[in-house]
Design an enzyme around this catalytic site. Structure first.
Site, PDB file in Angstrom:
ATOM      1  N   GLU A  57     -23.906 -23.151 -10.315  1.00 24.32           N
ATOM      2  CA  GLU A  57     -25.149 -23.897 -10.104  1.00 24.32           C
ATOM      3  C   GLU A  57     -25.685 -24.316 -11.475  1.00 24.32           C
ATOM      4  OE1 GLU A  57     -29.422 -23.036  -7.976  1.00 24.32           O
ATOM      5  OE2 GLU A  57     -28.821 -21.854  -9.718  1.00 24.32           O
ATOM      6  N   ASP A  95     -25.140 -18.168  -9.772  1.00 23.55           N
ATOM      7  CA  ASP A  95     -26.517 -18.624  -9.803  1.00 23.55           C
ATOM      8  C   ASP A  95     -26.951 -18.896 -11.246  1.00 23.55           C
ATOM      9  OD1 ASP A  95     -29.170 -18.658  -8.055  1.00 23.55           O
ATOM     10  OD2 ASP A  95     -29.640 -17.698  -9.965  1.00 23.55           O
ATOM     11  N   TYR A 115     -33.515 -10.647  -4.726  1.00 26.41           N
ATOM     12  CA  TYR A 115     -33.018 -11.672  -5.646  1.00 26.41           C
ATOM     13  C   TYR A 115     -32.857 -11.154  -7.063  1.00 26.41           C
ATOM     14  CZ  TYR A 115     -32.476 -16.422  -7.490  1.00 26.41           C
ATOM     15  OH  TYR A 115     -32.002 -17.559  -8.083  1.00 26.41           O
TER      16      TYR A 115
END
Length: 316
Positions: free
Chosen positions: A118, A97, A10
């Site tokens: 997002e 993101d 991530y």
């Protein structure tokens, strides 16, 4: 040795070294994307451009040696990395993101086929710890971000998602705003709204109280309403909902429901939400069974499940 922060995949340390990823190699990724393209499927990358981590330890053993570059001596930026993924790796679009962490102009500079940001903020809550009925401020924040990006990007409709979570608890009156429109961003900018029922975070998922029964009610809503609905992999393949979701998606396709379809809300009460979409489809969600007085002649039930039913207009 790899930084512990890198292990979930991530937090990238090098934007341009896909062979350092835990998710196989650059060559295998390119082969996968090519296979998708051969089947008419576009590939979207989850662009995590403001999550970075170190690649080396310093003399103290601390992971703080961060290299923001492309291994050729050039500094990178968000749009540089995204353009590289598009031009060299052949991705078609982006899921940005934590998009509120950087300027929306990045989208315009990468020219994707499709992009969604997002922007996750909490709903507005009252003293009773329940969401306020009016969530205009929440959805207006999402709409503003899209407008600042030149209208070329979509946004996850977290307003609809949050209100749905409350509605399935016997509060379906929430699904009609004060202007008799859907209360989420699909009520003000449906073309740029991606509806969803879940958020994924580093391989974990959170459904926020949407059980097996209530999740399918959520799909009955988003698959019959405007916006761009998204289907979560686990719900489709692991929760035993494949047939019901496929049936709802088939109704959407058959009747041409699209991003800007019109919604006529016929009822929004505690135990029932009823809406007509494009004059062709009617959906009822909630435990109330008898809503026959709201269904005009010429409509026939084609799908029904736990606390939801769908009617289609008889064209014969």
């Amino acid at each position: 040795m790899v930084s512990p922060a890198l292990l979930p995949g991530y937090l990238p340390g090098k934007l341009y070294d896909l062979n350092a990823s835990k998710y196989e190699t650059e060559a295998e990724l390119k082969a996968l994307i090519a296979a998708l393209h051969r089947r008419g499927i576009k590939a979207m990358a989850d662009v995590v451009i403001n999550h970075r981590t170190a690649t080396k330890q310093d003399a103290r053993g601390v992971w703080d040696d961060v290299k923001y570059g492309d291994d050729r001596g050039n500094l990178d930026s968000g749009e540089d990395g995204a353009n590289w993924l598009k031009d060299d790796i052949d991705f078609n679009g982006w899921r940005f993101d934590f998009a509120k962490g950087y300027a929306p102009g990045v989208i315009e500079k990468t020219s994707p086929d499709f992009a969604v940001g997002e922007i996750w903020n909490a709903l507005w809550y009252g003293q009773d710890r329940k969401p306020n009925y009016n969530q205009d401020a929440h959805r207006n924040d999402l709409a503003r971000w899209v407008q600042n990006a030149g209208g070329r990007v979509s946004v996850f409709d977290f307003t609809t998602k949050g209100i749905l979570q409350a509605a399935v608890g016997g509060e379906w009156w929430r699904m009609r705003d004060c202007n008799s429109k859907p209360p989420g961003t699909i009520g003000v900018m449906p073309r740029n709204s991606v509806t969803l029922l879940i958020i994924t975070t580093q391989g974990r998922h959170r459904s926020f109280g949407l059980s097996l029964q209530t999740v399918i009610q959520g799909y009955a809503y988003i698959l019959t309403h405007p916006g761009v609905p998204s289907i979560f992999y686990d719900h489709f393949f692991q929760w035993g909902l494949m047939e019901q979701i496929e049936a709802l998606a088939a109704v959407r396709a058959k009747n041409g429901i699209h991003e800007t379809s019109t919604v006529n809300i016929l009822a929004a009460e505690a135990d029932a939400y009823v809406a007509m979409i494009d004059g062709k489809v009617i959906v009822k969600i909630g435990p109330k069974f008898d809503v026959g007085n709201l269904i005009p002649p010429g409509f026939k039930v084609t799908i029904s499940g736990k606390d939801y039913s769908v009617w289609e207009k008889n064209t014969q």
